[in-house]
Design a protein around this motif. Structure first.
Motif, PDB file in Angstrom:
ATOM      1  N   TYR A  72       0.868  -1.186   0.000  1.00  0.00           N
ATOM      2  CA  TYR A  72       0.000   0.000   0.000  1.00  0.00           C
ATOM      3  C   TYR A  72       0.902   1.232   0.000  1.00  0.00           C
ATOM      4  O   TYR A  72       1.561   1.511   1.004  1.00  0.00           O
ATOM      5  CB  TYR A  72      -0.871  -0.048   1.246  1.00  0.00           C
ATOM      6  N   GLN A 132      -5.076  15.749  -5.006  1.00  0.00           N
ATOM      7  CA  GLN A 132      -4.586  15.501  -6.362  1.00  0.00           C
ATOM      8  C   GLN A 132      -3.069  15.440  -6.397  1.00  0.00           C
ATOM      9  O   GLN A 132      -2.487  14.623  -7.121  1.00  0.00           O
ATOM     10  CB  GLN A 132      -5.100  16.604  -7.305  1.00  0.00           C
ATOM     11  N   LYS A 188      -2.168  12.041  -5.297  1.00  0.00           N
ATOM     12  CA  LYS A 188      -2.531  11.044  -6.308  1.00  0.00           C
ATOM     13  C   LYS A 188      -1.488  11.027  -7.402  1.00  0.00           C
ATOM     14  O   LYS A 188      -1.133   9.976  -7.924  1.00  0.00           O
ATOM     15  CB  LYS A 188      -3.886  11.402  -6.927  1.00  0.00           C
ATOM     16  N   ALA A 208       0.405   7.995  -4.293  1.00  0.00           N
ATOM     17  CA  ALA A 208       0.110   7.698  -2.891  1.00  0.00           C
ATOM     18  C   ALA A 208      -1.355   7.309  -2.720  1.00  0.00           C
ATOM     19  O   ALA A 208      -2.235   7.927  -3.310  1.00  0.00           O
ATOM     20  CB  ALA A 208       0.423   8.894  -2.011  1.00  0.00           C
ATOM     21  N   TYR A 209      -1.595   6.283  -1.923  1.00  0.00           N
ATOM     22  CA  TYR A 209      -2.950   5.921  -1.515  1.00  0.00           C
ATOM     23  C   TYR A 209      -3.270   6.586  -0.183  1.00  0.00           C
ATOM     24  O   TYR A 209      -4.399   6.941   0.075  1.00  0.00           O
ATOM     25  CB  TYR A 209      -3.084   4.406  -1.345  1.00  0.00           C
ATOM     26  N   GLU A 235      -6.711   9.214   3.354  1.00  0.00           N
ATOM     27  CA  GLU A 235      -6.804   8.320   2.201  1.00  0.00           C
ATOM     28  C   GLU A 235      -7.168   9.206   1.012  1.00  0.00           C
ATOM     29  O   GLU A 235      -8.236   9.823   1.010  1.00  0.00           O
ATOM     30  CB  GLU A 235      -7.879   7.257   2.425  1.00  0.00           C
ATOM     31  N   VAL A 236      -6.289   9.281   0.026  1.00  0.00           N
ATOM     32  CA  VAL A 236      -6.439  10.294  -1.028  1.00  0.00           C
ATOM     33  C   VAL A 236      -7.743  10.125  -1.804  1.00  0.00           C
ATOM     34  O   VAL A 236      -8.286  11.084  -2.342  1.00  0.00           O
ATOM     35  CB  VAL A 236      -5.240  10.282  -1.991  1.00  0.00           C
ATOM     36  N   SER A 237      -8.266   8.896  -1.850  1.00  0.00           N
ATOM     37  CA  SER A 237      -9.515   8.686  -2.573  1.00  0.00           C
ATOM     38  C   SER A 237     -10.690   9.365  -1.877  1.00  0.00           C
ATOM     39  O   SER A 237     -11.710   9.649  -2.504  1.00  0.00           O
ATOM     40  CB  SER A 237      -9.798   7.196  -2.710  1.00  0.00           C
ATOM     41  N   LYS A 238     -10.531   9.645  -0.595  1.00  0.00           N
ATOM     42  CA  LYS A 238     -11.623  10.241   0.158  1.00  0.00           C
ATOM     43  C   LYS A 238     -11.524  11.760   0.211  1.00  0.00           C
ATOM     44  O   LYS A 238     -12.325  12.415   0.858  1.00  0.00           O
ATOM     45  CB  LYS A 238     -11.654   9.680   1.575  1.00  0.00           C
ATOM     46  N   TYR A 269      -5.921  -0.256   9.048  1.00  0.00           N
ATOM     47  CA  TYR A 269      -5.896  -0.889   7.727  1.00  0.00           C
ATOM     48  C   TYR A 269      -6.076  -2.402   7.784  1.00  0.00           C
ATOM     49  O   TYR A 269      -6.664  -2.990   6.885  1.00  0.00           O
ATOM     50  CB  TYR A 269      -4.569  -0.577   7.026  1.00  0.00           C
TER      51      TYR A 269
END
Lengths: 428, 263
Positions: free
Chosen positions: A40, A93, A96, A100-101, A119-122, A154
């Protein structure tokens, strides 16, 4: 007849129209499937304050998450974000863009250290955040605790940061001491306090005591000392060997090798007063190095009853032993993985002239190499969550490796050492 | 039994008539069938296209436009009593579009007394009437570089993908994508991401905002983003041109649905 020709004509036109619509279908997507695996990627930017405490926290975070197992710590040189502008927040961004996650930010103030996990997706909202008071606790301990929280977030498992490793440090000929240190090699101290030979340390399940064999009274007797050092208590002083102690999961019993009857055999004794509770082996061969399974139902040990030393497993209450190692002619020092639901052991194997560490799943028979001809590697011990293995490398010191065999072992302590045993998870 | 000249003439006329009917009745049938759906102008285009793609070799309908630069040979016309026109006498006579009193070209009335603008149009008419129908590939040229432009990229249109993605080109695309969420990745979303790929195989952009709204906010989304990022990087460094038969994918967003399967 005109109707037939009309139908033909319509059919031709429909065919043209159908092929046209097939080319302009729209909404069709291509399925892409993948399986989970690999590390990860996580970014650990150093806080901008620039003082010693800030640097120390960064160093602990980097080390802990690098050896934790599931993480890949990204190189800070690749970062694109303006850390000064971001502060404790993130521009998702920018992270990302470097792959990085996750991103961890922290801030050290006079009385506290604050951590945030993103968490970059969030997006820009932290997924986990904690603040620790500094008074009475050093920064390293605080950083270890935070990293345990991250691992638990995690994986659902407790982290092992802040745990300790006991080992034998060789001194002058005929002298060796039992020592303990933080798992990352810091804060090493001695447990034994004599000028004799002291070997084979073993942690009690609650981490409060360390058992070891000492020649301080000429005979190799078994002692138990407080984990922080202090006067030891003799638990077993049988004639001959009293070696290789392994505590039962509840801490009430110790499996040990005794040679009081002329031949090294495996016994179970009371941890409180050394009373012999049972004899588990009766064989002309040498039976030694007992290791109690995490569930308490089995004991692995070494025996040369079939020729050279091999690993055997028997019921902890006594019964027939069966050989489980079949690779090569020399396999010793078994230890069990604490992973729930798994029956995995690690041991030392001699391959050609070199000693290496391997793991063996007793159910699937899958063997994994942990080291490969990088010196003489021996006496493995699993971390409290089973994701890492500590071992000694002759002439170099103590190393930590991923239990799945990936990555490169990391050296945590330099010097002549033997007899590694990884203690339980810290109680925070 | 022999036929007299007049009878022969009548038979040939009759035969010509039959032939004419035989040629033109199918045209009329098709015309009738299509007439209810489209205006007459489109009828003609559809008919011509149908005939052009028909596998049966068919005789092209005879054009009535004659080559204006070829003088009519004397004696061909049925009307043998008419005098031939004299071009350049200043009088517009039968067979002439104009007569400006000279036999020069370039002054609007050609050296053979035809409207020079009409001649240009007639020359245009001699070009392949099917050029106006765009094709993504030359039927005789299945391989190599495209001979026609598939069209501009339309950023509002998504999901143009052939139903059969077993083509090796797609297998390599999938390989370069490397969609593999980490072991501890969180989330269960099934993101849909789209790429814009050019005919030379480069990827100038990708997006995760498809109109159906499939966009996660978890690590699976990040893994899909990372996969497309890797694909973009790989293809921009070493582009692989889109094959001629797949050029249609360059005109719209090419979309992928990312699913995690159990190990």
């Amino acid at each position: 007849m005109l109707q037939v020709h009309r139908k033909v004509a319509v059919a031709v036109l429909v065919t043209l129209a159908a092929s046209a619509s097939a080319d302009d279908k729209g909404g069709v997507v291509i399925d892409v499937t993948g399986t989970k695996g690999g590390k990860y990627p996580i970014a650990l930017p150093t806080a901008t304050e620039g003082d010693q405490i800030t640097a120390e926290v960064a160093q602990v975070e980097n080390f802990d998450l690098s050896v934790a197992g599931p993480f890949k710590v990204l190189d800070p040189k690749s970062f694109l974000a303006n850390l000064g502008t971001e502060g404790l927040g993130i521009d998702p961004q920018k992270w990302k863009d470097v792959g990085a996650y996750g991103v961890i930010k922290y801030k050290v103030t006079g009385d506290a250290i604050e951590f945030k996990l993103y968490e970059v997706s969030k997006g820009a909202k932290p997924s986990l955040e904690k603040s620790y008071k500094r008074s009475g606790t050093d920064a390293r301990t605080i950083a270890h605790r935070w990293c345990n929280e991250v691992v638990k977030y995690y994986t659902g498992e407790a982290g092992f940061f802040g745990s300790k490793i006991a080992f034998t440090a060789k001194g002058k000929p005929g002298q060796s001491a039992i020592m303990a240190m933080d798992f990352d090699g810091h804060n090493a101290y001695t447990i034994s306090n004599n000028s004799s030979t002291n070997i084979l340390p073993a942690w009690s399940p609650n981490g409060g005591q360390v058992a070891y064999t000492s020649f301080m009274r000429a005979n190799p007797d078994l002692y138990v000392a407080p984990a922080g050092g202090g006067r030891p208590r003799k638990v077993s002083g049988q004639r001959g060997m009293n070696t290789g102690a392994s505590f039962s999961p509840d801490g009430s019993k110790i499996a040990v090798t005794l040679s009081k009857d002329g031949n090294p055999e495996i016994y179970v004794i009371s941890a409180s007063d050394g009373t012999i509770l049972s004899r588990l082996t009766k064989d002309k061969a040498i039976d030694t190095s007992p290791a109690w399974s995490p569930g308490g139902g089995e004991i692995a040990f070494v025996s040369d009853r079939n020729g050279g030393p091999q690993i055997f497993v028997m019921p902890a209450g006594g019964g027939a032993a069966r050989q489980v190692s079949f690779n090569g002619s020399y396999n010793t020092t078994p230890t069990w993985s604490p992973k729930q639901g798994k029956r995995i052991i690690a041991y030392t194997t001699r391959d050609g002239g070199a000693y290496d560490i391997v793991t063996l799943d007793l159910d699937t028979k899958q063997m994994t190499r942990i080291t490969q001809s990088q010196g003489s590697n021996q006496e493995p011990s699993f971390s409290p969550n089973g994701r890492a293995i500590a071992f000694t490398r002759e002439g170099q010191g103590i190393f930590i490796a991923n239990a799945d065999g990936t990555g490169t072992p990391i050296k945590v302590y330099g010097g002549a050492t033997t007899g590694v045993d990884w203690g339980p998870a810290p109680k925070d | 039994m022999s036929l007299k000249d007049g009878e022969i003439h009548m038979v040939s006329l009759f035969g010509t008539g039959i032939l004419t009917v035989a040629l033109f009745v199918p045209v009329l049938w098709l015309t009738e069938a299509a007439q209810a759906e489209k205006p007459p102008l489109q009828n003609r285009e559809v008919i011509e296209a149908t005939l052009a793609y028909s596998k049966q070799p068919q005789k092209q309908p005879q054009k009535k436009i004659e080559n204006p630069d070829v003088e009519k040979p004397v004696g061909v016309s049925h009307d043998e009593k008419k005098q031939p026109a004299t071009c350049g006498n200043g009088k517009k006579e039968d067979g002439e579009d104009c007569d400006d009193g000279n036999t020069k070209n370039g002054d609007g009335c050609s050296a053979t007394c035809h409207d020079e603008n009409k001649v240009a149009k007639k020359q245009d008419d001699k070009k392949n009437p099917f050029d106006k129908f765009k094709h993504t590939q030359d039927d005789d040229n299945q391989k190599g570089k495209p001979t026609t432009d598939p069209g501009q990229f339309n950023g509002d249109e998504r999901g143009f993908a052939p139903t059969n993605t077993g083509d090796p080109w797609f297998a390599r695309l999938h390989r370069d994508m490397n969609f593999s969420p980490p072991e501890i990745a969180k989330g269960t979303s099934v993101p849909v991401g789209c790429i814009h790929i050019t005919s030379d195989g480069k990827i100038p952009e990708f997006t995760f905002d498809p109109p159906n709204g499939q966009k996660g906010d978890d690590d699976i989304q990040t893994a899909a983003d990372s996969a497309l990022r890797e694909l973009k990087k790989a293809r921009n460094e070493k582009p692989e041109p889109v094959p001629t038969h797949l050029l249609g994918i360059t005109t719209k967003w090419l979309c992928f649905k990312f699913t995690v399967k159990s190990p």
